[in-house]
Scaffold this active site. Structure first.
Site, PDB file in Angstrom:
ATOM      1  N   ASP A   8       0.804  -1.235   0.000  1.00 20.98           N
ATOM      2  CA  ASP A   8       0.000   0.000   0.000  1.00 20.98           C
ATOM      3  C   ASP A   8       0.837   1.287   0.000  1.00 20.98           C
ATOM      4  O   ASP A   8       1.459   1.623   1.015  1.00 20.98           O
ATOM      5  CB  ASP A   8      -0.927   0.064   1.224  1.00 20.98           C
ATOM      6  CG  ASP A   8      -1.761  -1.189   1.415  1.00 20.98           C
ATOM      7  OD1 ASP A   8      -1.291  -2.286   1.072  1.00 20.98           O
ATOM      8  OD2 ASP A   8      -2.884  -1.067   1.939  1.00 20.98           O
ATOM      9  N   GLU A  39      -4.075   1.807  -2.969  1.00 23.76           N
ATOM     10  CA  GLU A  39      -5.358   2.245  -2.379  1.00 23.76           C
ATOM     11  C   GLU A  39      -5.253   3.484  -1.505  1.00 23.76           C
ATOM     12  O   GLU A  39      -6.263   4.131  -1.243  1.00 23.76           O
ATOM     13  CB  GLU A  39      -6.017   1.096  -1.599  1.00 23.76           C
ATOM     14  CG  GLU A  39      -5.316   0.770  -0.298  1.00 23.76           C
ATOM     15  CD  GLU A  39      -6.272   0.354   0.822  1.00 23.76           C
ATOM     16  OE1 GLU A  39      -7.472   0.227   0.574  1.00 23.76           O
ATOM     17  OE2 GLU A  39      -5.783   0.164   1.945  1.00 23.76           O
ATOM     18  N   ASN A  40      -4.021   3.805  -1.021  1.00 26.87           N
ATOM     19  CA  ASN A  40      -3.855   4.985  -0.153  1.00 26.87           C
ATOM     20  C   ASN A  40      -2.959   6.040  -0.780  1.00 26.87           C
ATOM     21  O   ASN A  40      -2.418   6.909  -0.097  1.00 26.87           O
ATOM     22  CB  ASN A  40      -3.259   4.579   1.205  1.00 26.87           C
ATOM     23  CG  ASN A  40      -3.985   3.441   1.860  1.00 26.87           C
ATOM     24  OD1 ASN A  40      -3.504   2.306   1.879  1.00 26.87           O
ATOM     25  ND2 ASN A  40      -5.172   3.722   2.381  1.00 26.87           N
ATOM     26  N   ASN A  67     -10.151  -1.486   0.436  1.00 29.28           N
ATOM     27  CA  ASN A  67     -11.350  -0.831   0.965  1.00 29.28           C
ATOM     28  C   ASN A  67     -11.395   0.665   0.634  1.00 29.28           C
ATOM     29  O   ASN A  67     -12.457   1.266   0.633  1.00 29.28           O
ATOM     30  CB  ASN A  67     -11.449  -1.042   2.485  1.00 29.28           C
ATOM     31  CG  ASN A  67     -10.195  -0.632   3.225  1.00 29.28           C
ATOM     32  OD1 ASN A  67      -9.095  -1.082   2.897  1.00 29.28           O
ATOM     33  ND2 ASN A  67     -10.340   0.216   4.215  1.00 29.28           N
ATOM     34  N   HIS A  68     -10.227   1.273   0.344  1.00 30.48           N
ATOM     35  CA  HIS A  68     -10.207   2.702  -0.004  1.00 30.48           C
ATOM     36  C   HIS A  68     -10.314   2.949  -1.511  1.00 30.48           C
ATOM     37  O   HIS A  68     -10.086   4.085  -1.963  1.00 30.48           O
ATOM     38  CB  HIS A  68      -8.939   3.355   0.548  1.00 30.48           C
ATOM     39  CG  HIS A  68      -8.902   3.427   2.045  1.00 30.48           C
ATOM     40  ND1 HIS A  68      -9.777   4.203   2.763  1.00 30.48           N
ATOM     41  CD2 HIS A  68      -8.124   2.795   2.959  1.00 30.48           C
ATOM     42  CE1 HIS A  68      -9.532   4.056   4.068  1.00 30.48           C
ATOM     43  NE2 HIS A  68      -8.530   3.204   4.204  1.00 30.48           N
ATOM     44  N   HIS A 153      -6.579  -8.338   0.355  1.00 27.27           N
ATOM     45  CA  HIS A 153      -6.626  -7.143   1.180  1.00 27.27           C
ATOM     46  C   HIS A 153      -7.481  -7.440   2.397  1.00 27.27           C
ATOM     47  O   HIS A 153      -8.721  -7.411   2.329  1.00 27.27           O
ATOM     48  CB  HIS A 153      -7.213  -6.001   0.345  1.00 27.27           C
ATOM     49  CG  HIS A 153      -6.927  -4.655   0.911  1.00 27.27           C
ATOM     50  ND1 HIS A 153      -5.704  -4.047   0.763  1.00 27.27           N
ATOM     51  CD2 HIS A 153      -7.689  -3.799   1.633  1.00 27.27           C
ATOM     52  CE1 HIS A 153      -5.736  -2.854   1.357  1.00 27.27           C
ATOM     53  NE2 HIS A 153      -6.928  -2.691   1.904  1.00 27.27           N
ATOM     54  N   HIS A 178      -3.205  -4.265   3.486  1.00 23.76           N
ATOM     55  CA  HIS A 178      -4.189  -3.567   4.323  1.00 23.76           C
ATOM     56  C   HIS A 178      -3.704  -3.246   5.734  1.00 23.76           C
ATOM     57  O   HIS A 178      -4.067  -2.200   6.271  1.00 23.76           O
ATOM     58  CB  HIS A 178      -5.522  -4.318   4.408  1.00 23.76           C
ATOM     59  CG  HIS A 178      -6.541  -3.655   5.289  1.00 23.76           C
ATOM     60  ND1 HIS A 178      -7.126  -2.452   4.954  1.00 23.76           N
ATOM     61  CD2 HIS A 178      -7.072  -4.012   6.504  1.00 23.76           C
ATOM     62  CE1 HIS A 178      -7.993  -2.106   5.919  1.00 23.76           C
ATOM     63  NE2 HIS A 178      -7.968  -3.022   6.863  1.00 23.76           N
ATOM     64  N   HIS A 180      -0.712  -2.511   6.757  1.00 22.33           N
ATOM     65  CA  HIS A 180       0.353  -1.494   6.692  1.00 22.33           C
ATOM     66  C   HIS A 180       1.559  -1.835   7.562  1.00 22.33           C
ATOM     67  O   HIS A 180       2.359  -0.953   7.877  1.00 22.33           O
ATOM     68  CB  HIS A 180      -0.177  -0.104   7.032  1.00 22.33           C
ATOM     69  CG  HIS A 180      -1.081   0.470   5.977  1.00 22.33           C
ATOM     70  ND1 HIS A 180      -1.321   1.824   5.836  1.00 22.33           N
ATOM     71  CD2 HIS A 180      -1.804  -0.124   4.992  1.00 22.33           C
ATOM     72  CE1 HIS A 180      -2.147   2.038   4.827  1.00 22.33           C
ATOM     73  NE2 HIS A 180      -2.468   0.858   4.305  1.00 22.33           N
TER      74      HIS A 180
HETATM   75 FE   FE2 Z   1      -4.003   0.425   2.877  1.00 22.70          FE
HETATM   76 FE   FE2 Z   2      -7.032  -1.103   3.287  1.00 20.07          FE
END
Ligand code: FE2
Ligand code: FE2
Length: 274
Positions: A8, A39-40, A67-68, A153, A178, A180
């Site tokens: 990520d 995603e981030n 999810n993001h 994820h 996910h 991190h």
């Molecule tokens: Fe993430």
């Molecule tokens: Fe995530």
């Protein structure tokens, strides 16, 4: 096949280390395939089309989400014209974009890239195990694809390990994202699938999950949101997983965690450095 997965990318620190490091890694390690979780990437929440193109230009063959995925609302539109951007497979029917794609890499290999989300401590979605099973049946390793990478994820290590076992021998790589935080459990499972519970994030580790600590600490202390989460701006670490894949079988030969730059202990030389 030499494959690198990058965890990520969080905010500017994450983008900077990835964009500055990846072109050189592609050359030095003669990478055949690079997949990056983005995603981030946009201020910690979602991804913009400009940032996606920066990651692709830096050497990513595909970019996965989580999810993001749609925190930046423009992604709901541009994902339809970006075939290398892959969102979770088990989102509700009708969600824009795709959860799996056969990616022709710069070296000419066809890699099936799948992104799926876990359901433990996360949103209730369709069953990721069955959704992935369907994709692996439709595009089997060494029949439809030279290699198969699954970015799972998910929050729970149990769910990630169970998925690894479930697809062992049918995917080249199962890598978690996910949380991190990189795990040190990378290995090749008995059936030949490379596995790592979590690749970790690419961003500033002097933080809480890549965000400046003040607001996360405040929310744990008071339960009252005071400010927005802001990505931490210190030097970033590129964190991920390197996998050597046997071209004859599409299965993994070895897997090693990769950490470059920033404050994490760097990884030692890989077999590719010899
Ligand atoms: Fe993430
Ligand atoms: Fe995530």
């Amino acid at each position: 096949m030499r494959l690198l997965f990058v965890g990520d990318v969080v905010g500017r620190s994450g983008r900077k280390v990835v964009v500055e490091t990846l072109p050189e890694l592609r050359r030095r390690w003669a990478l055949d395939c690079v997949v990056v979780n983005g995603e981030n990437a946009a201020g910690g929440f979602g991804i913009t089309e400009a940032i996606l193109e920066d990651l692709l230009d830096a050497g990513a063959d595909a970019v996965t989400l989580g999810n993001h995925a749609f925190d930046q609302k423009e992604a709901l539109v541009f994902i339809n014209r970006q075939p290398k951007l892959i969102r979770p497979l088990n989102f509700p029917k009708g969600t824009p974009g795709r959860g799996a794609a056969l990616i022709r890499t710069q070296s000419g290999a066809d890699v099936l890239v799948i992104n799926a989300m876990g359901r433990v401590f996360m949103t209730e979605l369709d069953c990721p195990f069955r959704a992935i099973d369907n994709e692996l049946t439709a595009c089997a390793l060494k029949q439809g694809a030279d290699a198969v990478l699954i970015d799972f994820h998910a929050e729970a290590t149990s769910e990630k390990q169970a998925l690894g076992v479930f697809v062992d021998g049918r995917a080249s790589v199962v890598v978690g994202t996910h949380t991190h935080a990189p795990t040190s459990d990378e290995r090749v499972l008995p059936g030949g699938t490379a596995f790592m519970s979590d690749a970790g994030m690419s961003g500033d580790y002097n933080s809480v999950l890549g965000m400046t600590p003040e607001e996360p600490v405040n929310r744990f202390l008071t339960r009252i949101p005071r400010e927005r989460f802001e990505p931490s701006a210190g030097p970033g670490t590129l964190s991920g997983l390197a996998v050597e894949i046997d071209d004859a079988t599409g299965l993994a030969v070895w897997a090693r965690g990769v950490r470059i730059g920033g404050v994490l202990q760097p990884t030692g030389p890989l077999p590719w450095d010899a």
